[in-house]
Each structure stands twice: as structure tokens, then as C-alpha cells.
Design a protein around this motif. Sequence first.
Motif, mmCIF file in Angstrom:
data_model
loop_
_atom_site.group_PDB
_atom_site.id
_atom_site.type_symbol
_atom_site.label_atom_id
_atom_site.label_comp_id
_atom_site.label_asym_id
_atom_site.label_seq_id
_atom_site.Cartn_x
_atom_site.Cartn_y
_atom_site.Cartn_z
ATOM 1 N N ARG A 1 -16.398 -55.393 32.952
ATOM 2 C CA ARG A 1 -17.454 -54.391 33.081
ATOM 3 C C ARG A 1 -17.496 -53.531 31.827
ATOM 4 O O ARG A 1 -16.481 -53.291 31.193
ATOM 5 N N VAL A 2 -18.694 -53.072 31.459
ATOM 6 C CA VAL A 2 -18.862 -52.170 30.321
ATOM 7 C C VAL A 2 -19.712 -50.975 30.752
ATOM 8 O O VAL A 2 -20.817 -51.148 31.281
ATOM 9 N N VAL A 3 -19.180 -49.792 30.530
ATOM 10 C CA VAL A 3 -19.945 -48.561 30.718
ATOM 11 C C VAL A 3 -20.137 -47.963 29.330
ATOM 12 O O VAL A 3 -19.163 -47.657 28.639
ATOM 13 N N ALA A 4 -21.384 -47.840 28.898
ATOM 14 C CA ALA A 4 -21.687 -47.380 27.543
ATOM 15 C C ALA A 4 -22.324 -45.989 27.588
ATOM 16 O O ALA A 4 -23.299 -45.771 28.318
ATOM 17 N N VAL A 5 -21.778 -45.076 26.801
ATOM 18 C CA VAL A 5 -22.278 -43.702 26.764
ATOM 19 C C VAL A 5 -23.024 -43.488 25.451
ATOM 20 O O VAL A 5 -22.435 -43.567 24.374
ATOM 21 N N GLU A 6 -24.320 -43.222 25.544
ATOM 22 C CA GLU A 6 -25.177 -43.055 24.363
ATOM 23 C C GLU A 6 -25.843 -41.677 24.390
ATOM 24 O O GLU A 6 -26.489 -41.317 25.367
ATOM 25 N N ILE A 7 -25.714 -40.953 23.298
ATOM 26 C CA ILE A 7 -26.252 -39.595 23.229
ATOM 27 C C ILE A 7 -27.756 -39.557 22.960
ATOM 28 O O ILE A 7 -28.455 -38.652 23.395
ATOM 29 N N ASP A 8 -28.272 -40.565 22.248
ATOM 30 C CA ASP A 8 -29.664 -40.547 21.786
ATOM 31 C C ASP A 8 -30.616 -41.081 22.850
ATOM 32 O O ASP A 8 -30.639 -42.280 23.137
ATOM 33 N N GLN A 9 -31.433 -40.200 23.394
ATOM 34 C CA GLN A 9 -32.391 -40.573 24.436
ATOM 35 C C GLN A 9 -33.356 -41.665 23.963
ATOM 36 O O GLN A 9 -33.773 -42.525 24.735
ATOM 37 N N LYS A 10 -33.671 -41.667 22.662
ATOM 38 C CA LYS A 10 -34.633 -42.639 22.123
ATOM 39 C C LYS A 10 -34.096 -44.068 22.161
ATOM 40 O O LYS A 10 -34.868 -45.024 22.069
ATOM 41 N N LEU A 11 -32.793 -44.228 22.296
ATOM 42 C CA LEU A 11 -32.213 -45.568 22.332
ATOM 43 C C LEU A 11 -32.148 -46.154 23.745
ATOM 44 O O LEU A 11 -31.942 -47.360 23.903
ATOM 45 N N ILE A 12 -32.328 -45.342 24.746
ATOM 46 C CA ILE A 12 -32.192 -45.813 26.137
ATOM 47 C C ILE A 12 -33.199 -46.909 26.478
ATOM 48 O O ILE A 12 -32.820 -47.944 27.062
ATOM 49 N N PRO A 13 -34.489 -46.771 26.133
ATOM 50 C CA PRO A 13 -35.435 -47.872 26.417
ATOM 51 C C PRO A 13 -35.068 -49.163 25.684
ATOM 52 O O PRO A 13 -35.240 -50.262 26.232
ATOM 53 N N ILE A 14 -34.564 -49.048 24.464
ATOM 54 C CA ILE A 14 -34.158 -50.237 23.708
ATOM 55 C C ILE A 14 -32.987 -50.923 24.414
ATOM 56 O O ILE A 14 -32.965 -52.154 24.560
#
Length: 287
Positions: A71-84
Amino acid sequence: MDKIATPKRTKELISKYNFYFSKGLGQNFIIDQNILNKITSAVKITKDTEVLEVGPGIGSLTQSLAEAARRVVAVEIDQKLIPILKESLADYENVEVINKDILKVDLHKLLEEKFEGKEIVVVGNLPYYITTPIIMKFLEEKVPITAIVIMIQKEVADRMKAKAGTKDYGALSIAVQYYCDIENVMIVPPSVFIPQPKVDSSVIRLQLLEEPRVKVKREDLFFKVVKDAFGKRRKTLLNALSSGELGLSKELVRRILESCGINEMRRGETLSIEEFANLSNLLAEEL
């Protein structure tokens, strides 16, 4: 599924979502699958391994991890990358993306909610400007992880691995080595990123020790002594420790150094982690 880490696919995703790189977030995306394969190999994944990824970007490394880990849980700060990320990782049911700032996340709560007590490894291509705060957050908060595999600026990796008496040795060296064994995986050139950074990167593996490398009576005091000793590198230990944040008298510092068998004219960068532990332990008995 097609690999994300190619110049063509990376540029397609960036163009489709009209994504602009943020200098403030230190964004550089890997476009070489061989590099990602080596990083994934360094994670030493088993069928039970669960990964917490910091800063997935467009999902290039996430994809490689998801194909090997449980399993992978990825934490991304940039909202603009979420749709990608929703598009690029759509085929991977074992991936969850969380839009948060890892430095503001309650790590104990996150690991308790998202993982099931399996072997947890932290992985990431960390922005240079917040490399140290992120690493120290994981180490100081003593969360249940077994290792950290990260790509960071080579200069910072060199400081983490440095030994006493070398120019790169400092408070960061001691802080990381107190908690971990450090393994150098590889050096990564700027050419494998979009956009290209100005410096080389290093991938290192930090294997968490079951117990800290040295025994100290007061961990807070140990790190304060280290901080004061390196506060002004040109100062002798006697002057550095008697003019630092601890506010110690010269008489006390001189007595403690003598008890440790440490010459008061030495400088902080010459002391081993064992010597710092001994120094702080004797000081703990006086304070």
C-alpha cells in the motif's frame, strides 16, 4: 500501464492540466524510470511493506512503489497536483493521495488511521528547502517506521553522513546518526529532472536503529550541547559552551570537559557522537 516517468508523458500531463512549477515548493519531476527503479529497490519492499510517500508530484515514483508495495499513502501539499495524480494513478487501487502539508500533519494519528501495523517505510523526493525539517520531524516524533529512503540535495546528504573532523560534520550529522544507520544509494544528476535543478542530488537510505546510537540521560540536553558546540564553529569548546543558549559558566564547562578527558581547546567538529553523549551525561548530573 504506461510509465509516467518519461519526458513525453510528463510533458503531456503538465500541459493537459496547465500546471506551472512552483519555485517556492521546489518542484522537480523525475523523467528517468531507471532512477525510480533503483529508489524502489532501495526501499527493500516485501509483500507486507506499506509506504508513506512525501511529495508524490505527478506520481512517477508513486507508480513504481505501488507496483511493488502492499500500500502507498502519498501526502502532497500542492492542490494543483491532485487532479493530475487522480489521472496518473487511477489504475492503482492500493494508492491513496492526501492533500496536506506533511510538516503540519499529526504523524502518529496519520499512521494509526492509514496503516495496519505493517512495516512502514517513508519515501520521497524532498524539496531542498525543507529537507531537514521533514527528516527531523519523522525522527524526533519517534513514529513507528523502519526506514526513510529519500532523494535530497547531495550537499545535505554529505552533511548527514559526515564523520567527526571533516568539513561537512555538524549538528545535522549527529542528529541523523543518533537515530539511524545511513546508506548511500546513488548520486543523481540534474539531467533526469524536469525542470533541471542546479545541483546533484543523492538518494540515501536511513535505517532506523532499535535504540539510539548512544545512551543519554537527557535527550534534550544532549542536543542542546551539540547545538551550542556547533553554534560558532571557530570557537573552542570552552568558549562555545560557555556562551551558548545553555548559559553555562566557564568554570562548570572546564570541570566537565576535564572529567570527560576532553581538551577545552578542541572545537565541536572534532568530537564524536560518543564524546558528546559522555559530555551531556556528566553535565546532566550537574544541572
